[in-house]
Design a protein around this motif. Sequence first.
Motif: not given
Length: 407
Positions: A63, A65, A124, A205, A207, A233, A237-239, A279, A281
């Motif tokens: 989580l 990054v 990461e 945060v 993903h 990512l 996906r986006s973080s 994911t 949080r």
Amino acid sequence: MSTMVSSRLESSRRRGPAFDVAVVGGGMVGAAAALALARAGFATALVEARAPAPWFASDDVDLRVVGLAPSSIALLHDLGVWTSIRTLRASPYGHMHVWDAASGTTIHFDAADEGRDLLGYIVENNLVQWQLWQALDAAGVHRLCPAQVSGYEVLEDRVQLSLRGADTDAVSARLLVAADGAASPLRAMAGIETKGRDYAQRGVVAHVQTEYPHQGTAWQRFLDTGPLALLPLADGRSSIVWSLPDDEAQRVLALDDEGFFRELGVASDFRLGRIVGATARAAFPLRLQLAETYQAERFVLLGDAAHAVHPLAGQGVNLGLRDVAELRDTLVDARDAGRDIAATHVLRRYARRRRSADTLDALGFDALARVYGWQVSPLVAARGLGVRLVDKLSPIKRKLATHAAGL
Ligand SMILES: Cc1cc2nc3c(=O)[nH]c(=O)nc-3n(C[C@H](O)[C@H](O)[C@H](O)COP(=O)(O)OP(=O)(O)OC[C@H]3O[C@@H](n4cnc5c(N)ncnc54)[C@H](O)[C@@H]3O)c2cc1C
């Protein structure tokens, strides 16, 4: 343990092993510092309270990054760890798109406009830290982990550290480098004050899977509650780093998935379409914190121990890695000139250069956070005008991009 270190152990049993440099804190910045200094030929010890957990490719993307700027990538490359990080899991991005919810203005950065292939990589934290740790032994860094510094004393030509939880209860070095994070116990022991402010915000945060692809772009939308970043990512996906007032962050953390997807979709202006998966949080407190000085007798600060900044510019660890490069260069120059590496005037060069550069950046990010907090319409209009101007004036835009890259 190397022969060099074990003979030092025997010759100085009372004071523990003696080194040129003892780095305290083995996060990304401390581990990079220990590796850089050992590679530069200094006998180096690294003291860390908790061993990093091994990184496995089969684990989901962690989580935490960070966006690494070209200056950080150059340092990691120099330290021999960048190729493995990039091969294992790193997400390149070539564009950054920033837009303001209130005024509707946008600013777009394109690596090609700067004559570069990329603006940076999203990686990461634990992969960077793990790869740095993997390289420590070969570089001759003496690891003391798990070990905690419970106090230190400055002697005539060295610093004596008292340790808890290690095989040895003492270690000494000509220079003590504190990279022990934003709460830095060593900074407090050195009597160094900090100034800054608590943003009373948290960075939420996670993903997330979006309906449309991220296009290798770092997206950031400024909202009246704070900025929302969606970082690309490699797996599509986006973080997210969603800065929210403390109570709002708690509420968002507690939403069910459906509610979270809906609110995040609205907050992101559906720029990447609907949010279709996420994911778990987590949230981190956000603050601005600058140490009053980066130096004390035979002692320097670096990384978050010296400066903690708002994540809106994604520069926290990049500043820390610039501290590492400056410290290494300062100590190498001093040694080559036959000076004591921990002499006050030697440390002053590092401390002055890095503190003024970090202060400018930290206050710049803080000003940005304040300007984007304006909600009164004439101020929003002025902000919109300013952003439109910057987007149109390529020399200013180029300067901003070059500065963010650390070049
Ligand atoms: C939500 C969020 C998003 C962020 N995004 C970005 C980004 O996109 N780009 C970016 O550049 N930065 C970003 N940052 C900032 C970045 O994560 C930090 O700047 C970076 O992790 C700091 O690294 P460090 O090594 O200085 O400190 P830390 O990672 O805090 O490491 C300190 C270490 O010291 C050890 N320690 C502490 N006390 C002792 C002791 N007494 N004895 C021994 N060991 C001790 C700790 O165990 C720890 O391992 C973000 C931060 C947040 C909160």
